[in-house]
Design an enzyme around this catalytic site. Structure first.
Site, short mmCIF file in Angstrom:
data_model
loop_
_atom_site.label_atom_id
_atom_site.label_comp_id
_atom_site.label_asym_id
_atom_site.label_seq_id
_atom_site.Cartn_x
_atom_site.Cartn_y
_atom_site.Cartn_z
N GLU A 15 38.38 19.59 3.51
CA GLU A 15 37.99 19.33 4.75
C GLU A 15 37.51 18.12 5.01
O GLU A 15 36.00 18.20 3.97
CB GLU A 15 37.18 20.65 4.70
N CYS B 179 32.84 17.70 12.12
CA CYS B 179 33.83 17.63 11.57
C CYS B 179 34.74 17.58 12.81
O CYS B 179 35.72 16.17 13.02
CB CYS B 179 34.39 18.19 10.69
P1 NAD Z 1 29.00 14.31 1.59
O1 NAD Z 1 30.45 14.06 0.94
O2 NAD Z 1 28.42 13.65 1.52
O3 NAD Z 1 29.06 15.86 0.26
C1 NAD Z 1 29.04 16.69 0.48
C2 NAD Z 1 29.33 17.76 -0.80
O4 NAD Z 1 29.79 17.10 -1.64
C3 NAD Z 1 27.60 17.82 -0.86
O5 NAD Z 1 27.33 19.49 -1.74
C4 NAD Z 1 27.98 16.86 -1.70
O6 NAD Z 1 26.50 17.05 -2.78
C5 NAD Z 1 28.94 16.89 -3.00
N1 NAD Z 1 29.12 15.52 -3.31
C6 NAD Z 1 28.85 14.27 -3.52
N2 NAD Z 1 28.90 13.16 -4.09
C7 NAD Z 1 30.62 14.49 -5.03
C8 NAD Z 1 30.65 14.31 -6.16
N3 NAD Z 1 30.95 12.85 -6.43
N4 NAD Z 1 31.54 15.15 -6.88
C9 NAD Z 1 31.39 16.28 -6.13
N5 NAD Z 1 30.25 16.62 -4.90
C10 NAD Z 1 29.56 14.92 -4.22
O7 NAD Z 1 29.49 14.90 2.47
P2 NAD Z 1 28.18 15.96 3.87
O8 NAD Z 1 27.21 14.25 4.66
O9 NAD Z 1 27.39 17.15 3.41
O10 NAD Z 1 28.55 16.43 5.10
C11 NAD Z 1 29.55 15.62 6.09
C12 NAD Z 1 30.39 15.16 6.24
O11 NAD Z 1 31.31 16.79 6.10
C13 NAD Z 1 31.26 14.44 7.22
O12 NAD Z 1 31.70 13.82 6.85
C14 NAD Z 1 32.19 16.05 8.35
O13 NAD Z 1 33.15 15.00 9.19
C15 NAD Z 1 32.94 16.68 6.57
N6 NAD Z 1 32.91 17.52 8.14
C16 NAD Z 1 34.45 18.20 7.36
C17 NAD Z 1 34.47 19.20 7.99
C18 NAD Z 1 36.30 20.31 7.80
O14 NAD Z 1 36.09 20.80 8.40
N7 NAD Z 1 36.94 19.05 7.31
C19 NAD Z 1 33.71 19.78 7.72
C20 NAD Z 1 32.11 19.82 8.05
C21 NAD Z 1 31.73 18.50 7.34
#
Ligand code: NAD
Length: 513
Positions: free
Chosen positions: A251, A285
């Site tokens: 997502e 998002c």
């Molecule tokens: P992010 O990608 O920075 O982090 C998300 C999670 O991934 C965190 O727990 C982080 O620690 C982890 N992570 C980071 N690097 C990783 C790796 N290499 N391997 C595995 N895990 C890793 O995102 P964020 O800043 O926390 O969230 C914001 C983003 O999420 C925005 O782009 C938003 O649009 C998206 N989002 C999407 C939805 C949806 O349903 N489509 C919902 C909410 C947020």
């Protein structure tokens, strides 16, 4: 006692714990900057141990009926609801969001648990299917959990975006390793603790904390990954999961379009734009990030939008009348400012807001309206993830659809029109996972509906039967009663051969055969 601080790639402070020198994350309230607490950065070995505990507990969890598991989740949902004041306080302390936003997270997850309670046992029930040779054979499909599901979650909706994926995985019979965002671990901790109170064995839901390295270790140790976060990280998750040949859903980010047609109710469209773009200070998002308004009503729409914008109440106070709270992290505010600057430098007009509000808190930024934007600007191409409404005048509905589809993202979208049939027809032309006509955010709150992104907005769906069935692997079992069976070395003995020929003819006319 003093703690040593280090930088980290994501801007969250890492500190060395005074006691044993192990690396920890420092969690601060984005509004007051007060220290909320520390959580450990679990290393690969600790994550492996957590996954092993979850794996050992999984068979007994799977052995319970889906109804029993769903009942426990319903009890957990009831506890969330009872303790919502405390839970909302934790959510708000980690994110800076307003009370409405925190309430909707609790409401959304509680009602998702209720939907699963009523529907999951039916959806997961084994199904009878038609075998190769009816009567003589019987065939059944069972839905088997993957085993251990890793849930890697973001900070913007620490409750909703974590547990909306976690609870169907549990109901399906999986155990869990959950890794919340480094910005908001305490919401997850509170809800996991309540799961134990609701009777779910504590080994079944393992929580690990940390940064991307901890998330990567989760992927290395689980059987399925449910990831919510940015598109950039989603790609890394997909690559890592693909190396292990495990399934995953992503997502990811969005750049959601809204189309306002000439026959729209402008009061609903203008106020709906504000609501949709500014929910969670735009850090959603599925928030509206691009607005396409058809020429005949453009001026009137802008006038009504400004009217509603002037009434927005922003601040850190309590109450459902506060429309917008703080942003959550400095790096997010900086990106919003960069997008506004880029748009203005390329010719957009900043008609409202756009300034920081340090008087309210360090991460407040005013609701911002930009007109005269083009698709050459970052604000129309990249995820802004902030309270910015970027508006483009278009000739007609055809141009609006063309522009809306001109994006690498394809999460949600919205159309405002009084002609509901035309709205539905246009919605089907949009390359987005879901579309709301005259209403946004309602798909995410309708638990019977699948939602998720197309293109770079993700893979797979959450919600509805689709969001539950991703957590199981179908297993087909065919039972031959052996009636009329004769020993033989060919697949086409005379009886089978003739039966298959008859069935071929019957199958031309009888659809269920
Ligand atoms: P992010 O990608 O920075 O982090 C998300 C999670 O991934 C965190 O727990 C982080 O620690 C982890 N992570 C980071 N690097 C990783 C790796 N290499 N391997 C595995 N895990 C890793 O995102 P964020 O800043 O926390 O969230 C914001 C983003 O999420 C925005 O782009 C938003 O649009 C998206 N989002 C999407 C939805 C949806 O349903 N489509 C919902 C909410 C947020």
């Amino acid at each position: 006692m003093a703690t040593k601080q280090k930088g980290s790639s994501n801007g969250v402070k890492q500190v060395e714990a005074p006691a044993n020198g192990a690396p920890q994350l420092e969690i601060r309230n984005p509004v007051t900057q007060e220290l909320i607490g520390y959580v450990p950065i679990h290393n690969a070995e600790e994550v492996r141990a957590a996954a092993e505990r979850a794996r050992a507990a999984q068979p007994a969890w799977e052995a319970r009926s889906a109804k029993e598991r769903a009942y426990m989740l319903r009890c957990w949902g009831d506890l969330l609801w009872q303790k919502r004041a405390e839970l909302m306080r934790i959510i708000r302390s980690e994110t800076g969001k307003n009370e409405t936003g925190a309430f909707l997270e609790v409401y959304g997850v509680h009602t998702a648990a209720l939907w699963l309670y009523h529907n999951a046992p039916r959806i997961l029930r084994p199904q009878n299917r038609m075998p190769l040779i009816p009567v003589i054979q019987r065939a059944k499909v069972y839905f088997k959990p993957h085993g251990v599901v890793g849930c890697i979650t973001p900070w913007n909706y620490p409750l909703y975006n974590g547990f909306i994926d976690l609870i169907p995985a549990l109901v399906a019979g999986n155990s869990i390793v959950v890794k919340p965002s480094e910005l908001s671990p305490f919401t997850t901790q509170f809800c996991v603790d309540l799961m134990v109170q609701a009777g779910i064995p504590k080994e079944v839901v393992q929580m690990v904390t940390g940064d991307g390295s901890t998330g990567a270790a989760v992927i290395d140790n689980v059987d399925y990954v449910s990831f919510t976060g940015s598109t950039a990280t989603g790609r890394k998750v997909a690559e890592r999961a693909a190396k292990r040949l495990i399934q995953y859903t992503l997502e990811l980010g969005g750049k959601d379009p809204m189309i306002v047609l000439e026959d729209a109710n402008l009061e609903l469209a203008a106020s709906g734009t504000i609501r949709s773009a500014l929910e969670n200070s735009g850090q959603a998002c599925v928030s509206t990030e691009r607005v396409y308004v058809t020429a005949p009503i453009y001026d009137k729409y802008i006038e009504r939008l400004m009217f509603y914008a002037r009434q927005i109440k922003i601040g850190a106070g309590d109450g459902f009348d506060v429309d917008m709270g703080s942003m959550t992290h400095e790096r997010e505010v900086k990106r919003v400012e960069a997008h506004i600057k880029d748009a203005v430098e390329k010719g957009a007009e900043l008609v409202y807001g756009g300034q920081r509000r340090p008087d309210l808190g360090p991460l407040f930024i005013e609701p911002t309206i930009l007109t005269g934007v083009t698709h050459d600007m970052d604000v129309m191409r990249e995820e802004t993830f902030g309270p910015v409404i970027a508006i483009m005048k278009v000739k007609d509905a055809d141009e609006a659809v063309r522009m809306a589809n001109d994006s690498e993202y394809g999460l949600s979208g919205a159309i405002f029109t009084r002609n509901l049939a035309r709205g539905e027809q246009l919605a089907r032309m949009l390359r987005n996972g879901d579309i709301g006509i005259n209403r946004t955010y309602a798909v995410a709150g309708s638990h019977a509906l699948p939602w998720g992104g197309r293109k770079e907005s993700g893979l797979g769906r959450r919600g509805g039967p689709e969001g539950l069935l991703r957590y199981v692997q179908p297993q087909s079992i065919l039972i031959d009663t052996t009636i009329g069976a004769i020993p033989g070395l060919t697949l086409l003995d005379t009886l089978t051969f003739n039966t298959l020929l008859v069935l071929r003819v019957l199958r031309r006319y009888i659809p269920f055969l």
